[in-house]
Every structure is written in C-alpha cells, then in structure tokens.
Design a protein around this motif. Structure first.
Motif, PDB file in Angstrom:
ATOM      1  N   ASN A 209       9.114 -11.914 107.241  1.00 52.54           N
ATOM      2  CA  ASN A 209       9.480 -12.940 106.280  1.00 52.54           C
ATOM      3  C   ASN A 209       9.053 -14.283 106.863  1.00 52.54           C
ATOM      4  N   THR A 210       8.854 -15.277 105.995  1.00 47.57           N
ATOM      5  CA  THR A 210       8.382 -16.582 106.465  1.00 47.57           C
ATOM      6  C   THR A 210       9.360 -17.677 106.070  1.00 47.57           C
ATOM      7  N   VAL A 211       9.676 -18.534 107.033  1.00 45.40           N
ATOM      8  CA  VAL A 211      10.471 -19.738 106.785  1.00 45.40           C
ATOM      9  C   VAL A 211       9.544 -20.939 106.933  1.00 45.40           C
ATOM     10  N   ILE A 212       9.502 -21.796 105.903  1.00 46.03           N
ATOM     11  CA  ILE A 212       8.690 -23.012 105.944  1.00 46.03           C
ATOM     12  C   ILE A 212       9.631 -24.193 106.155  1.00 46.03           C
ATOM     13  N   LEU A 213       9.603 -24.772 107.352  1.00 44.92           N
ATOM     14  CA  LEU A 213      10.442 -25.948 107.625  1.00 44.92           C
ATOM     15  C   LEU A 213       9.722 -27.208 107.169  1.00 44.92           C
ATOM     16  N   SER A 214      10.483 -28.154 106.629  1.00 43.81           N
ATOM     17  CA  SER A 214       9.894 -29.419 106.203  1.00 43.81           C
ATOM     18  C   SER A 214      10.975 -30.485 106.170  1.00 43.81           C
ATOM     19  N   GLY A 215      10.528 -31.729 106.048  1.00 42.95           N
ATOM     20  CA  GLY A 215      11.461 -32.849 105.990  1.00 42.95           C
ATOM     21  C   GLY A 215      11.811 -33.382 107.362  1.00 42.95           C
ATOM     22  N   THR A 238      11.084 -12.574 111.524  1.00 37.14           N
ATOM     23  CA  THR A 238      11.058 -13.846 110.792  1.00 37.14           C
ATOM     24  C   THR A 238      10.061 -14.782 111.464  1.00 37.14           C
ATOM     25  N   VAL A 239       9.093 -15.254 110.698  1.00 35.03           N
ATOM     26  CA  VAL A 239       8.127 -16.244 111.177  1.00 35.03           C
ATOM     27  C   VAL A 239       8.586 -17.619 110.705  1.00 35.03           C
ATOM     28  N   ILE A 240       8.781 -18.542 111.623  1.00 38.53           N
ATOM     29  CA  ILE A 240       9.190 -19.902 111.272  1.00 38.53           C
ATOM     30  C   ILE A 240       8.012 -20.846 111.492  1.00 38.53           C
ATOM     31  N   LEU A 241       7.546 -21.448 110.401  1.00 42.38           N
ATOM     32  CA  LEU A 241       6.450 -22.413 110.465  1.00 42.38           C
ATOM     33  C   LEU A 241       7.061 -23.800 110.641  1.00 42.38           C
ATOM     34  N   GLU A 242       6.887 -24.372 111.825  1.00 40.27           N
ATOM     35  CA  GLU A 242       7.550 -25.633 112.172  1.00 40.27           C
ATOM     36  C   GLU A 242       6.918 -26.838 111.485  1.00 40.27           C
ATOM     37  N   GLY A 243       5.619 -26.742 111.126  1.00 37.40           N
ATOM     38  CA  GLY A 243       4.957 -27.865 110.474  1.00 37.40           C
ATOM     39  C   GLY A 243       4.874 -29.095 111.352  1.00 37.40           C
ATOM     40  N   ARG A 244       4.381 -28.908 112.604  1.00 39.82           N
ATOM     41  CA  ARG A 244       4.269 -30.037 113.541  1.00 39.82           C
ATOM     42  C   ARG A 244       2.829 -30.141 114.037  1.00 39.82           C
ATOM     43  N   ARG A 253       8.093 -16.475 120.925  1.00 39.06           N
ATOM     44  CA  ARG A 253       8.924 -15.385 120.404  1.00 39.06           C
ATOM     45  C   ARG A 253      10.302 -15.440 121.044  1.00 39.06           C
ATOM     46  N   SER A 254      11.327 -15.319 120.211  1.00 38.98           N
ATOM     47  CA  SER A 254      12.701 -15.264 120.688  1.00 38.98           C
ATOM     48  C   SER A 254      13.451 -14.258 119.836  1.00 38.98           C
ATOM     49  N   GLU A 255      13.895 -13.182 120.485  1.00 38.34           N
ATOM     50  CA  GLU A 255      14.516 -12.068 119.772  1.00 38.34           C
ATOM     51  C   GLU A 255      13.585 -11.613 118.648  1.00 38.34           C
ATOM     52  N   ASN A 256      14.044 -11.675 117.396  1.00 38.60           N
ATOM     53  CA  ASN A 256      13.208 -11.172 116.313  1.00 38.60           C
ATOM     54  C   ASN A 256      12.594 -12.299 115.490  1.00 38.60           C
ATOM     55  N   ILE A 257      12.340 -13.432 116.152  1.00 42.01           N
ATOM     56  CA  ILE A 257      11.781 -14.594 115.459  1.00 42.01           C
ATOM     57  C   ILE A 257      10.548 -15.098 116.206  1.00 42.01           C
ATOM     58  N   ALA A 258       9.521 -15.449 115.439  1.00 45.07           N
ATOM     59  CA  ALA A 258       8.302 -16.041 115.996  1.00 45.07           C
ATOM     60  C   ALA A 258       8.173 -17.466 115.465  1.00 45.07           C
ATOM     61  N   PHE A 259       8.060 -18.432 116.375  1.00 42.56           N
ATOM     62  CA  PHE A 259       7.952 -19.842 115.996  1.00 42.56           C
ATOM     63  C   PHE A 259       6.498 -20.290 116.149  1.00 42.56           C
ATOM     64  N   TYR A 260       5.947 -20.892 115.099  1.00 39.42           N
ATOM     65  CA  TYR A 260       4.591 -21.448 115.127  1.00 39.42           C
ATOM     66  C   TYR A 260       4.694 -22.962 114.959  1.00 39.42           C
ATOM     67  N   ASN A 261       4.197 -23.720 115.939  1.00 39.02           N
ATOM     68  CA  ASN A 261       4.217 -25.177 115.813  1.00 39.02           C
ATOM     69  C   ASN A 261       3.448 -25.629 114.585  1.00 39.02           C
ATOM     70  N   MET A 268      -1.981 -20.513 107.349  1.00 40.99           N
ATOM     71  CA  MET A 268      -0.697 -20.634 106.654  1.00 40.99           C
ATOM     72  C   MET A 268      -0.713 -19.821 105.361  1.00 40.99           C
ATOM     73  N   MET A 269      -1.818 -19.899 104.642  1.00 42.60           N
ATOM     74  CA  MET A 269      -1.952 -19.129 103.407  1.00 42.60           C
ATOM     75  C   MET A 269      -1.802 -17.639 103.677  1.00 42.60           C
ATOM     76  N   MET A 270      -2.462 -17.141 104.716  1.00 38.56           N
ATOM     77  CA  MET A 270      -2.396 -15.713 105.020  1.00 38.56           C
ATOM     78  C   MET A 270      -0.998 -15.302 105.462  1.00 38.56           C
ATOM     79  N   MET A 271      -0.334 -16.162 106.219  1.00 43.64           N
ATOM     80  CA  MET A 271       1.017 -15.840 106.681  1.00 43.64           C
ATOM     81  C   MET A 271       1.978 -15.737 105.500  1.00 43.64           C
ATOM     82  N   ILE A 272       1.876 -16.677 104.560  1.00 38.24           N
ATOM     83  CA  ILE A 272       2.768 -16.673 103.399  1.00 38.24           C
ATOM     84  C   ILE A 272       2.451 -15.512 102.468  1.00 38.24           C
ATOM     85  N   LYS A 273       1.176 -15.318 102.181  1.00 35.83           N
ATOM     86  CA  LYS A 273       0.775 -14.277 101.219  1.00 35.83           C
ATOM     87  C   LYS A 273       1.118 -12.872 101.710  1.00 35.83           C
TER      88      LYS A 273
END
Length: 369
Positions: A209-215, A238-244, A253-261, A268-273
C-alpha cells in the motif's frame, strides 16, 4: 509567432502541491518555444530541478504560514494576516526588479497574491475563488470571495485547474460563485496526465500500500507517526512517500514499512499504480494526480484546514474517494480499493482545456508584441 518569451513561474510555498502542478504548465510552455524561469524557495526549486531541464532558477521565496498542533488553520491565518499583507507588498516590489533584470514577458503566479505587474502579462492560478470557512462563520465567506475577486482582477488572466460544469473536482470552491471575465478553466493539471501506462517490467515486485505525505509541519509529521504506529505490523508492506526532493534520495526499511525520501514522477507513478490501496491528504494537487492516474484513495484532511475538509467530504459524497479524520485513525482502518469511479472524460477534457488556455495566453502575448 516564433519569438521566444521569457516566462516566470512562481508557486505558493505551502507544501509541494503548488509547485508540482506548475511542472506540466512549465513543460508545455517550454515545448511552445519559450524560456522558462522558476522563482521560489529551495524546496520547490529542488523539485523543479529534478523534473525539468533547460530552466533558469531564481531564489524568490514567498509567504509560508505553517500549521499549528492545537489551533485550526483559519485561526492561524487570521493571526498572520498582517504578515501576509507585508509579504504581498514585499513580493510585489521584488517582482519589479526580477522582471527588469531578466526581461520577463509573462509572470505566472500560483496563489501568490502580489505577483502581478501592469507592464507585463500576469497570470494567476487558483482553485479557491471561494475559501471555505467553518459552519459558524459560513455567512462571512462572501467577504473572502470579494477580496479574492479583487486580487484576480489585477491579473491579465486567471486559470482555474478544474473542469467547468457538473463534472468537476473543486465543487463550490470554484463553482457557484460569480467569476471575473478573465477566468479560464484549464481542466485538472497533473504531471501524470500524459504519462501513459507504466512498463510492467519496471513495476515494484512486492505487494504494498502507498502513503503519500504532503503539506507542512507539524501536521505532516503527526499523520506520519500515527500511520506508522498503525501500519508497521500490518500486511502488505506500506510504502511511505515523504515528498522531500531537497533531501538525499534514500530508502529506509523499518518493520513492515519502507520510507522513500523522494521518487521521480515515473517512479512515483509506478509505485502508486501498483499499489493495492493509497492513503493521502486531501490536498488539491494530490487529488488531481490521483485522478490523472485513475486511482482512488483514502483521504485524510489536515485538521483545521477547511479546504481539505471540504474536498474530502465533497469527493467522498460523489463516490470518487473515501475519507476519515486524523482523529479517527486506529487499528481498524479499512483501506479502499484502488479502482476509480469517475468518467475518463475528466482527464481527456483536461488535456484539451489546458492546451486551449495556454494557446490563448501566448496568442494574447504575441499580439501585444
């Protein structure tokens, strides 16, 4: 009609959304044989540098109101109104020097109130002719409409990134209010509209699943921590897109989460799709990007930001997205499927409307010359 124009694009520095939606505008104008200048702060300039070539950059940072952990955004904005007015005057004066030093022909301001100049063609971009207020103050919205209309009339042209008529994204934010004659609807604007289908061989090879952080902070970090606590032990990944974009590109990677700066637009398109579900804020640019990708999502509006709260409610009522509040997030979170429910015409009409608006802009400019 072949002489190049120098075009300065200045997005509002309130999260990356205003910069991201100006990238396709900048690219189209560049394809129309114009010189593009980007005026913004470091974080926004980093995004443009990652996405575009052959562009000149000007350090021209703007007003950044920020959020609060405890008070709603409209209250913070009210307190900072004197500072906003100071920045409007300061930016207006600084713009004169930038125009003179760089021989600018056209200025495009995404929601920066003071970036108009009577000596050049000035374009204002907004999806907020009406700024929504809490129910208790709704009767006062007309004051904001009148003030914003006065701002719009200072510009040669105003572009609204939405569709006219019933099939629209912004609802009463830009429909149902009287608009000045210089307003044009461009359809939704997104980096992903003409991206085509991703190459399946390059798609991530793991369920996620993908989380898109913003703001801006602190609400951005508060949502991130809340989701990490809930999703860290859930399947799938869970993939978290930090948008930085101003940070070094890395994956943690931390537990079951992958953070992408940061990811490039194709990545990004491929990750979401390829996601099973998407979670995001209900920021307008993020919503336009998801519609362009034909992907629905769970929208979590920023607490106290009435625009995002309205959009989440409006679009969930249409059946396009689902929504929940940040306070209601817990272990029972239910993620919606990625399948979209809107008509493909939303994207197809948008391609035509944006091209038409930019051609009108350039024709007006060349006639002046």
């Amino acid at each position: 009609m072949n002489d190049k124009k120098n075009i300065l694009i200045c997005p509002l520095e309130w999260g990356l959304g205003h910069a991201a939606r100006m990238i396709p505008v900048a690219k189209k104008l560049q394809e129309m044989n114009n010189n593009i200048f980007i005026g913004s702060g470091d974080e926004h300039l980093a995004l443009f540098r990652a996405e575009m070539k052959g562009v000149r950059y000007i350090n021209f940072s703007g007003f950044r109101p920020g959020y609060s952990r405890h008070f709603p955004q409209y209250f913070i904005m009210l307190l900072k109104t004197p500072l906003l007015l100071y920045h409007i005057i300061l930016e207006h004066q600084r713009l004169k020097r930038i125009i003179r030093e760089n021989k600018i022909d056209i200025v495009i301001s995404d929601n920066r109130f003071g970036l108009w100049n009577k000596n050049v063609t000035s374009v204002y971009v907004t999806h907020l002719p009406l700024i929504p207020l809490p129910k208790a103050f709704k009767l006062l919205e007309f004051i904001g409409v009148l003030l914003h209309r006065a701002v719009i009339r200072q510009y040669s042209l105003c572009l609204i990134p939405d569709l006219p008529g019933e099939q629209n994204v912004s609802g009463r934010l830009s429909h149902g209010v009287r608009l000045p004659d210089n307003v044009r609807f461009t359809g939704i604007i997104s980096r992903f509209i003409n991206s085509g289908e991703p190459n399946k061989d390059q798609m991530p090879d793991f369920r996620h699943n993908t989380v898109i952080l913003s703001g801006p902070e602190p609400q951005r970090g508060m949502l991130k921590q809340r989701l990490v606590n809930i999703l860290c032990k859930k399947e799938p990944v869970t993939v978290i897109l930090e948008g930085r974009p101003d940070k070094e590109k890395s994956i943690i990677r931390s537990e079951n989460i992958a953070f992408y700066n940061h990811l490039s637009a194709p990545e990004m398109m491929m990750m979401i799709k390829s996601s099973e579900s998407v979670i995001s804020r209900s920021g307008y640019t993020t919503i336009m990007d998801l519609i362009a990708l034909n992907c629905s999502a769970l929208l979590i509006p920023t607490p106290g930001q009435t625009e995002q709260e309205y959009l989440a409610e409006y679009l969930s009522a249409k059946g396009w997205f689902t929504t929940t509040t940040q306070e209601d997030l817990d272990d029972s979170i239910s993620l919606p499927p990625l399948k979209a429910t809107w008509s493909e015409e939303v994207v197809e009409k948008s391609k035509i409307l944006l091209d038409f608006a930019l051609k009108e802009l350039m024709e007006q400019e060349h006639k002046k010359g």
